[in-house]
Scaffold this active site. Structure first.
Site, PDB file in Angstrom:
ATOM      1  CG  ASP A 152      14.986  17.227  48.577  1.00 21.76           C
ATOM      2  OD1 ASP A 152      15.043  18.405  48.196  1.00 21.76           O
ATOM      3  OD2 ASP A 152      13.928  16.668  48.948  1.00 21.76           O
ATOM      4  CB  CYS A 169       0.379   2.381  10.334  1.00 25.34           C
ATOM      5  SG  CYS A 169      -0.493   2.159   8.782  1.00 25.34           S
ATOM      6  CB  THR A 185      -0.914   0.036   1.239  1.00 27.91           C
ATOM      7  OG1 THR A 185      -0.109   0.050   2.430  1.00 27.91           O
ATOM      8  CG2 THR A 185      -1.848  -1.152   1.259  1.00 27.91           C
ATOM      9  CB  CYS A 208      -3.183   5.062  12.808  1.00 27.86           C
ATOM     10  SG  CYS A 208      -1.656   4.963  11.840  1.00 27.86           S
ATOM     11  CB  CYS A 257      -1.737   5.456   8.125  1.00 28.67           C
ATOM     12  SG  CYS A 257      -3.398   4.822   8.449  1.00 28.67           S
TER      13      CYS A 257
END
Length: 475
Positions: free
Chosen positions: A434, A34, A30, A68, A65
Site C-alpha cells: 500500500d 457482576c 447473593t 453494574c 447485578c
C-alpha cells in the site's frame, strides 16, 4: 476457557474496567453475577466463582447485578481475534443467527453437527449455543423494555422468545424482576417515536478522531454522513432497513436507532459495535505497538486508535475494488455514480444501506464509470456474494473467504487483505504494498520498500491491522 482465579480476583478487587466482558464474577452468597468493575464491596474469596460468559453464570443459577449491568459490558476481544470455530460461533450468535436460523442453521454454517457444536461451546464457554443466544435475547428484551413504549408481548417476540411466558420466566430468572417491574424503574426521558436510544460501552482509551476522520472521508450520499462528531449511516438488516446515529462520549458511544423491524435490534447493535471496533483491547494493542521505538511516540500521542470496520462485507469489497490504484476522493466519485445508477438517491434526512449484490450485478455498463476489467471484477464479485459462494461477514472462515476472493479475476492480495481487515475483522492484516502505508513508514523512519516493510511488520503480530492504521495516519 481456563480462568486463573488469582488473576480474576485481583482484577475484580481493583475494579479494573479493562476486564469487563472478559469474564464475570459470581457471588455464591447473593446468587448475583457482576462485571469485574462493579462498584459493590468485593466479596470474600471463598464466596466467588468466575465464568467466561454471562450465559455460563446464568446456567449455574446466578442472576445479573442490577447495579453494574454486566450484560451491557463490552464484548470479549477474543471473539474478534480468534479464527477457530468457537470464535466464529460467537460472532454469528452476536449477529442473531440462532434467533433467525436456530442452532441447526448455526451448525450448518460452521460445518459441524449440532451435538458436536454444543459440546465444543459448553466445554470452552460453560454454555451451549441456545444458552448463549438466550442471554443475548434477555439483554435485547431489557433494552426494549427500558427504552421503548412497545407492548411487552410485542417485545417478547421481537427479542426472539418463543412465547410471552418464556419471556417472563427468563427475565425474572436473570434480572430477578418481571418485565413490568423493569419498565416501572426506567428513567423518565423524552423519546422520539420509532427510535431506540442506547449506550454502547467500550474499553478506554478510544481515539475518536481517527475513527471519524477515516469514516468521514469515505461517506457516500444517501448511505452515510458525518455531522460534527455524529456519524450516521443506513443499515440493511435481516428483517428490513434501519438507520443509526453514533455520537462518541466518555466511556460510551450514544446510539440512536430507527428500525423498520424491532427484531433487528441485536444485529444492529452488533454491527455498530463492529463498525467502531468497540470490543478491542486497546491496552494489549498499544502495549505491543508502543514497545517499538518507531511507533512509541504515535501510540503515546494517540492512545486507543481502532480499526474502522464495516457493517456490510459486500459494500466494503466493492469499495476496495473501486479504490484500487485511485485516491479516496476518486473512489468516492465513482461510487456515487454507481449508487445513483442503483437507485440509491440521497433524500434529505434519510439514509439507506448500500445496494444488494443482486442489484449491482445487474447494472448496465454505463453505471460503473471505470475500466472494463474492473467493471467485470465487481460483477463477478457481486454474483459470487449473491449466489452464496462467497461469505464476507465476520462469522465467515477468514482463510477460506480470502482464498475465494483471490480466485476472482482482478482481485489481488491488497484487495483481499483490505476486505479481510475491514469486513471480516482480521486484526492481523498488513498491506505492505500500500502506497500510503509505505509513505507512513518513511515518515517514521522505517523501511519503505514493500518487501522490507513486510519483514519489519512481523514484529507487530498479532496487531498488524492496527499498525497499518497508524502508518496511514503518519502518511
Amino acid at each position: 476457557m481456563e480462568l486463573d482465579f488469582e488473576r480474576c480476583y485481583r482484577a475484580a478487587d481493583s475494579r479494573d474496567q479493562r476486564f469487563d466482558g472478559c469474564f464475570y464474577t459470581a457471588v455464591r452468597t447473593t446468587t448475583i453475577y457482576c462485571r469485574p468493575s462493579c462498584p459493590a464491596v468485593t466479596p470474600k474469596r471463598e464466596n466467588v466463582e468466575f465464568y467466561p460468559t454471562a450465559a455460563a453464570a446464568q446456567r449455574a443459577g446466578f442472576r445479573a447485578c442490577l447495579r453494574c449491568r454486566p450484560d451491557a459490558a463490552p464484548g470479549s476481544p477474543e471473539w474478534d481475534t480468534r479464527l477457530d470455530t468457537v470464535g466464529r460461533a460467537m460472532r454469528l450468535i452476536g449477529d442473531g443467527i440462532v434467533d433467525r436460523e436456530g442452532v441447526t442453521g448455526l451448525a450448518a454454517r460452521l460445518g459441524y453437527t449440532e451435538r458436536h457444536l454444543n459440546r465444543m461451546l459448553t466445554a470452552e464457554l460453560g454454555a451451549g449455543p441456545l444458552a448463549l443466544a438466550r442471554a443475548q435475547r434477555a439483554q435485547t428484551a431489557r433494552i426494549l423494555v427500558e427504552t421503548t413504549d412497545l407492548g411487552l408481548a410485542e417485545i417478547a417476540f421481537a427479542a426472539g422468545f418463543g412465547s410471552v411466558r418464556q419471556f417472563n420466566d427468563t427475565m425474572l430468572e436473570i434480572y430477578a424482576r418481571s418485565p413490568s417491574r423493569l419498565r416501572e424503574t426506567r428513567r423518565a426521558v423524552q423519546r422520539e417515536a420509532g427510535t431506540i436510544n442506547l449506550r454502547l460501552a467500550y474499553r478506554a482509551p478510544l481515539h475518536v478522531g481517527s475513527l471519524l476522520e477515516f469514516l468521514g472521508a469515505r461517506t457516500l450520499p444517501g448511505v452515510d454522513e458525518l455531522d460534527g462528531d455524529t456519524y450516521r449511516r443506513g443499515l440493511v438488516l435481516p428483517h428490513g432497513f434501519a438507520s443509526v446515529a453514533l455520537r462518541p462520549a466518555d466511556r460510551w458511544i450514544f446510539a440512536t436507532l430507527r428500525l423498520s423491524d424491532v427484531r433487528d435490534l441485536a444485529p444492529a447493535v452488533a454491527r455498530c459495535r463492529r463498525l467502531l471496533d468497540l470490543d478491542a483491547d486497546p491496552d494489549a494493542v498499544d502495549g505491543m505497538l508502543g514497545s517499538d521505538p518507531a511507533l512509541a511516540a504515535a501510540v503515546h500521542a494517540e492512545p486507543g486508535v481502532r480499526v474502522p470496520r464495516a457493517v456490510d462485507g459486500f459494500e466494503t469489497a466493492v469499495r476496495a475494488v473501486v479504490g484500487q490504484q485511485v485516491s479516496v476522493a476518486g473512489a468516492r466519485t465513482t461510487l456515487v455514480r454507481l449508487l445513483r445508477a442503483a437507485g440509491t438517491e440521497p433524500v434529505e434526512g434519510q439514509l439507506s444501506g448500500f445496494p444488494a449484490a443482486e442489484v449491482i450485478a445487474e447494472l448496465p455498463d454505463s453505471a460503473f464509470g471505470m475500466p472494463a476489467a474492473r467493471r467485470a471484477t465487481i460483477r463477478t464479485l457481486a454474483a459470487a456474494v449473491a449466489d452464496g459462494k462467497l461469505d464476507l461477514e465476520p462469522g465467515a472462515d477468514r482463510a477460506e473467504a480470502t482464498a475465494r476472493l483471490l480466485e476472482l479475476p482482478g482481485i489481488g492480495p491488497w484487495t483481499a487483505g483490505y476486505v479481510a481487515m475491514r469486513a471480516m475483522g482480521d486484526p492481523d492484516t498488513f498491506l505492505a504494498t500500500d502506497l500510503a502505508a509505505r509513505r507512513g513508514a518513511a515518515a517514521l523512519g522505517l523501511p519503505d520498500s514493500a518487501k522490507a516493510l513486510a519483514g519489519y511488520a512481523e514484529r507487530w503480530r498479532p496487531w498488524r491491522s492496527y499498525a497499518l492504521i497508524r502508518l496511514w495516519r503518519a502518511a
